[in-house]
Design a protein around this motif. Structure first.
Motif, PDB file in Angstrom:
ATOM      1  N   GLN A 484      37.330  38.244  68.262  1.00 57.57           N
ATOM      2  CA  GLN A 484      36.663  38.886  69.402  1.00 57.57           C
ATOM      3  C   GLN A 484      35.166  39.054  69.158  1.00 57.57           C
ATOM      4  N   GLU A 485      34.811  39.474  67.972  1.00 55.34           N
ATOM      5  CA  GLU A 485      33.397  39.795  67.732  1.00 55.34           C
ATOM      6  C   GLU A 485      32.564  38.598  67.281  1.00 55.34           C
ATOM      7  N   TYR A 486      33.222  37.670  66.563  1.00 55.00           N
ATOM      8  CA  TYR A 486      32.426  36.593  65.969  1.00 55.00           C
ATOM      9  C   TYR A 486      32.988  35.196  66.221  1.00 55.00           C
ATOM     10  N   ARG A 487      34.090  35.090  66.945  1.00 53.04           N
ATOM     11  CA  ARG A 487      34.722  33.792  67.214  1.00 53.04           C
ATOM     12  C   ARG A 487      35.065  33.045  65.915  1.00 53.04           C
ATOM     13  N   SER A 488      35.631  33.789  64.971  1.00 56.75           N
ATOM     14  CA  SER A 488      36.106  33.192  63.712  1.00 56.75           C
ATOM     15  C   SER A 488      35.068  32.279  63.046  1.00 56.75           C
ATOM     16  N   PRO A 489      34.008  32.861  62.543  1.00 59.23           N
ATOM     17  CA  PRO A 489      32.932  32.037  61.985  1.00 59.23           C
ATOM     18  C   PRO A 489      33.336  31.236  60.739  1.00 59.23           C
ATOM     19  N   CYS A 490      34.436  31.619  60.096  1.00 61.63           N
ATOM     20  CA  CYS A 490      34.868  30.867  58.911  1.00 61.63           C
ATOM     21  C   CYS A 490      35.127  29.408  59.256  1.00 61.63           C
ATOM     22  N   THR A 491      35.573  29.167  60.504  1.00 60.85           N
ATOM     23  CA  THR A 491      35.863  27.777  60.894  1.00 60.85           C
ATOM     24  C   THR A 491      34.573  26.972  60.984  1.00 60.85           C
ATOM     25  N   ARG A 492      33.441  27.662  61.031  1.00 62.19           N
ATOM     26  CA  ARG A 492      32.162  26.952  61.105  1.00 62.19           C
ATOM     27  C   ARG A 492      31.385  27.002  59.788  1.00 62.19           C
ATOM     28  N   PHE A 493      31.327  28.157  59.143  1.00 65.62           N
ATOM     29  CA  PHE A 493      30.447  28.188  57.962  1.00 65.62           C
ATOM     30  C   PHE A 493      31.042  27.450  56.761  1.00 65.62           C
ATOM     31  N   CYS A 494      32.333  27.236  56.755  1.00 69.72           N
ATOM     32  CA  CYS A 494      32.919  26.472  55.654  1.00 69.72           C
ATOM     33  C   CYS A 494      32.608  24.995  55.840  1.00 69.72           C
ATOM     34  N   PRO A 495      31.965  24.359  54.860  1.00 63.40           N
ATOM     35  CA  PRO A 495      31.630  22.940  55.009  1.00 63.40           C
ATOM     36  C   PRO A 495      32.797  22.010  54.690  1.00 63.40           C
ATOM     37  N   GLY A 496      33.946  22.569  54.301  1.00 65.08           N
ATOM     38  CA  GLY A 496      35.060  21.716  53.898  1.00 65.08           C
ATOM     39  C   GLY A 496      36.249  21.768  54.840  1.00 65.08           C
ATOM     40  N   GLN A 497      36.095  22.411  55.985  1.00 62.17           N
ATOM     41  CA  GLN A 497      37.189  22.588  56.942  1.00 62.17           C
ATOM     42  C   GLN A 497      38.428  23.189  56.279  1.00 62.17           C
ATOM     43  N   VAL A 498      38.187  24.209  55.501  1.00 60.96           N
ATOM     44  CA  VAL A 498      39.294  24.916  54.870  1.00 60.96           C
ATOM     45  C   VAL A 498      39.956  25.854  55.876  1.00 60.96           C
ATOM     46  N   TYR A 499      39.148  26.362  56.814  1.00 61.21           N
ATOM     47  CA  TYR A 499      39.652  27.369  57.753  1.00 61.21           C
ATOM     48  C   TYR A 499      39.804  26.773  59.145  1.00 61.21           C
ATOM     49  N   GLU A 500      40.972  26.953  59.736  1.00 60.28           N
ATOM     50  CA  GLU A 500      41.167  26.510  61.107  1.00 60.28           C
ATOM     51  C   GLU A 500      41.926  27.599  61.847  1.00 60.28           C
ATOM     52  N   ILE A 501      41.598  27.769  63.099  1.00 58.21           N
ATOM     53  CA  ILE A 501      42.393  28.658  63.941  1.00 58.21           C
ATOM     54  C   ILE A 501      43.236  27.755  64.824  1.00 58.21           C
ATOM     55  N   GLU A 502      44.531  27.845  64.676  1.00 57.23           N
ATOM     56  CA  GLU A 502      45.405  26.992  65.477  1.00 57.23           C
ATOM     57  C   GLU A 502      46.256  27.864  66.381  1.00 57.23           C
ATOM     58  N   THR A 503      46.821  27.222  67.370  1.00 59.30           N
ATOM     59  CA  THR A 503      47.653  27.954  68.304  1.00 59.30           C
ATOM     60  C   THR A 503      49.099  27.870  67.847  1.00 59.30           C
ATOM     61  N   ALA A 504      49.636  29.018  67.527  1.00 60.83           N
ATOM     62  CA  ALA A 504      51.031  29.053  67.089  1.00 60.83           C
ATOM     63  C   ALA A 504      51.928  29.165  68.316  1.00 60.83           C
TER      64      ALA A 504
END
Lengths: 549, 262
Positions: A484-504
């Motif tokens: 809500q506050e940051y739109r999951s920035p981990c999916t962007r700041f990680c240069p290795g695509q370690v973090y993804e938000i997927e739809t379960a």
């Protein structure tokens, strides 16, 4: 479980320039004094140099002090006799600065690959009798019963599956005991993070702040204009980051028709939608850069964080039985964009202190305190003092930045405010502002790569069946507050695509981790606005396999 | 029981392989070197047999100075001693040349069982093991995924299309190892320390009585004319759609109209 114990005089955690220079210096001092000093260096990398990444324009000052015959001994030098150019980039234009500030002059320096340099230094250390063990991660500092004295370090277990069960090839870690343990883990060490809490090493210091670099080595076609350009070293600022986000680009000419190219992004950026990797691609697409690398092919890619806080964010450097050196100790000189010579020097000064302490039979904090004094009195201290407010000034708005930097230049680093405050990188994201990210032109898979191709070209590999090395204490925050506050920035700041938000199932978002993509840069732990990511060492021997970065 | 393991140092399969300027070899710098993964299986199996039956494990490798790292790794895993055949004249040997050298080395040492990977992942010739056995005049069982030692005999389980074949041979014999045989152990840190003090003997072709003209680049029966990288793979295309029916329809359309497969 009963663990095997191995005793040494000194254990270095991390085989980067700091740890290796320190180990070599110790062996030199031992030889000079006719004493035996048993030295061990461990590193999580699968091979020497495989987790070392830097620009790198290397100032040979420390190297020449450590190994006066470094050239004869085959030091891997890519390019020397350097001339510099600095460009200010707008979206379409490149304006060359008529004047290069003195601290960016690189006449006596050389372009090197830190992976190669560390492999070379490691071989010299081994020749000198140092026990160098790549492939072994330090996972826990060992303390005495009272908890105040560091006794050594425990290496990680190997052969443990995803659920934490022992596999058929289980190999327990060992306890490396030492009179002095030296933390040389590089930026944001996971071992130091825990040990420092216990020892209070960060108490009363300014926060450590970082920048993330994405780097590639590109092979150029024979006709490339950059191969014959008078300037082998190019630095840029402005586009794509603009003037409100600190950072900049670099192109360094290497041997064998190669160029080192990278973009450094200050992690105190405010825009939650910013993606360092995307900015890196936009940098490469800038007409100046695209022209210089046209027809090229990416050979290797990697990413790493740089500690730029400097003097005021250096931790307390000594504890009972322990020292902190190199990037772990924030010895990087952000003003000169150099950290290799400073890291090496800190290791050498630590070695001199340790040799003295071992001879005197006292390796307590007060005996090791000589390291800080040596550092302060050396050229390293002088360099770092001059840069003590530099990174802070860069974090200011453009107009006041110029004023601060100017004043600092005239006053040997003191400037208008001394000390200028630093703010933790995890605290700077502005919640609730979500601009559309700038578009990136098509990727061709050869010169312009998506993240996953980049991960492939970093040679990154981890044992798949092992516990996840990323600890998310509150996973529920990922899809609620953080989204809500940051739109999951981990999916962007990680240069290795370690973090993804997927739809379960049921359309609910869910965090998906790809820990085996991890480039070990630690941007996630540093930048996560909710401090909800802890980076721990995966099984030793996993991670990137850099050889020319 | 005397067990000999033949090991080879190869480029890491994850390394970016580049063809050298001569067009017939790969660039050897910038590459990470590892023990051939199939040979790791052989080392592990040898150590297990030694642990169960006693005896000694000797590792043998033919290669340049760097190959010593791989021998040290095997020693660190637990092998007892190593023999490194290092001779500039041996460089550039083809599979049969290498087998000739290894067989000559083996003739000078006692062995009941020889183990090696079913192939090297670098050149994929799948020849060295069987050729060594042939030169020594002993039986060989290839691609084993299970090894049983009986009285004076060895039984190997081999995977074939759709099943397993069980074969037996009298000792001494040579076995080539296949994935699935075991899970190789890690070289432990104390193991690496101990390996530094284990005997590692370096031998030249002259020591082995091998005529340099019959091996190495000079003795090649197979000559590499050119090396080419495989064509770059096309990017994967994800087929999307709102419903499973829509995805299926799109898949059929792509297979029919674009790939022209159906």
């Amino acid at each position: 479980m009963e663990r095997e114990r191995l005793e040494f005089d000194v254990v270095f955690v991390g085989a980067g320039p700091a740890g290796l220079a320190g180990a070599i210096r110790l062996k030199q001092l031992a030889a000079e004094r006719g004493r035996e000093i048993e030295v061990c260096v461990i590193d999580k990398a699968p091979a020497l140099g495989a987790h070392s990444l830097s620009g790198a324009v290397v100032d040979p000052r420390a190297l020449a002090e450590l190994l006066p015959d470094y050239r004869e001994r085959g030091c891997p030098i890519e390019e020397e006799g350097l001339r510099d150019a600095v460009f200010y980039l707008t979206a379409a234009k490149a304006l060359r600065l008529p004047w290069v500030p003195p601290f960016l002059h690189n006449e006596g320096a050389f372009v090197g690959s830190l992976s190669k340099l560390c492999a070379w230094l490691g071989a010299i250390a081994e020749e000198a009798g140092v026990n160098v063990f790549p492939g072994f991660a330090g996972v826990e500092a060992l303390f005495d019963d009272a908890g105040g004295r560091v006794l050594g370090v425990r290496t990680g277990d190997k052969g443990v599956d995803k659920q934490g069960r022992r596999k058929g090839n289980f190999e327990p870690g060992v306890d490396l005991l030492a009179k002095v343990t030296v933390f040389a883990e590089g930026p944001r060490g996971s071992l130091l993070r825990e040990a420092a809490k216990r020892l209070g090493l960060f108490d009363g210091r300014m926060p450590q702040v970082f920048e993330t670099a994405v780097k590639e080595v590109i092979e150029l076609p024979e006709a490339s204009p950059f191969l014959t350009a008078p300037e082998a070293v190019i630095h840029t600022f402005g586009f794509p980051l603009g003037l409100h986000t600190k950072g900049g680009g670099f192109l360094y000419r290497m041997a064998e028709r190669r160029v080192a190219l990278g973009l450094v992004v200050g992690l105190d950026y405010a825009d939650p939608m910013l993606e360092p990797y995307r900015e890196f691609l936009r940098f490469k697409r800038h007409p100046l850069v695209a022209g210089l690398i046209a027809g090229g092919r990416v050979l290797q890619q990697g990413a790493k964080t740089l500690p730029v806080g400097g003097w005021y964010s250096m931790p307390r450097l000594c504890a009972d039985g322990a020292l902190v050196i190199g990037d772990s100790a924030c010895t990087l000189n952000a003003r000169r964009l150099k950290g290799v010579h400073t890291a090496m020097k800190s290791g050498m000064l630590a070695a001199e202190t340790i040799a003295e302490a071992l001879a005197a039979g006292d390796t307590g904090a007060s005996a090791l305190e000589g390291y800080r004094r040596r550092l302060e009195e050396s050229w390293l201290g002088e360099e770092l003092r001059q840069a003590r407010n530099f990174s802070q000034a860069l974090s200011r708005p453009p107009a006041s930045r110029v004023v601060h930097l100017g004043a600092q230049m005239l006053s040997r680093g003191r400037g208008l405010v001394d000390p200028m405050p630093l703010h933790e990188d995890c605290s700077t994201l502005r919640p609730g502002v979500f601009r559309e990210p700038a578009p990136v032109a098509d990727l061709d898979g050869t010169l312009y790569l998506d993240k996953l191709t980049g991960v492939y070209l970093s040679g990154t590999r981890h044992e798949e069946d092992q516990p996840c090395h990323l600890h998310i204490p509150h996973p529920e925050l990922c899809t609620t507050r953080c989204w809500q506050e940051y739109r999951s920035p981990c999916t962007r700041f990680c240069p290795g695509q370690v973090y993804e938000i997927e739809t379960a199932e049921g359309g609910r978002p869910r965090l998906k981790l790809n820990p085996s993509n991890c480039l070990h840069c630690k941007t996630c732990e540093i930048k996560d606005p909710l401090r909800n990511i802890l980076w721990n060492c995966p099984e030793g021997g996993g991670g990137p396999n850099w050889t020319i970065l | 029981m005397n067990i000999v393991v033949l090991v080879k140092q190869v480029p890491d399969t994850e390394s970016l392989v580049q063809i050298a300027a001569d067009g017939v070899s790969i660039r050897k710098d910038d590459v990470k070197w590892i023990m051939n993964p199939y040979d790791e299986l052989a080392v592990e199996e040898a150590l297990r047999i030694r642990e169960a039956k006693g005896g000694g494990v000797t590792v043998v490798s033919c290669g340049g100075p760097k190959a010593q790292e791989t021998l040290r790794t095997a020693l660190a895993m637990g092998a007892d001693k190593a023999v490194h055949i290092q001779d500039p004249a041996a460089e550039g040997a083809d599979a049969l040349g290498t087998a000739r050298i290894l067989a000559a080395a083996l003739k000078a040492m006692p062995f009941d069982l020889i183990l090696c990977g079913q192939r090297g992942v670098d050149e994929d010739n799948v020849q060295v093991g069987p050729a060594v056995a042939e030169r020594l005049g002993i039986p060989h069982l290839s691609f084993v995924i299970k090894v049983e030692l009986l009285d004076g005999r060895v039984r190997g389980h081999r995977v074939v299309e759709g099943g397993t074949v069980v074969v037996e041979a009298p000792l001494p014999a040579l076995l080539t190892t296949q994935r699935g045989l075991n899970d190789p152990r890690y070289a432990s840190l104390p193991g690496i320390m101990k390996a530094k003090k284990k005997p590692l003997e370096v031998k030249s072709l002259a020591d082995l009585g091998v005529d340099p003209a019959t091996v190495g680049a000079a003795g090649r029966k197979v000559v590499v004319r050119a090396l080419k990288l495989p064509p770059a793979r096309q990017a994967v295309r994800m087929i999307g759609g709102e419903t499973p029916e829509a995805v299926a329809a799109e898949l059929v359309r792509v297979l029919h109209e674009e790939a022209k497969l159906i």
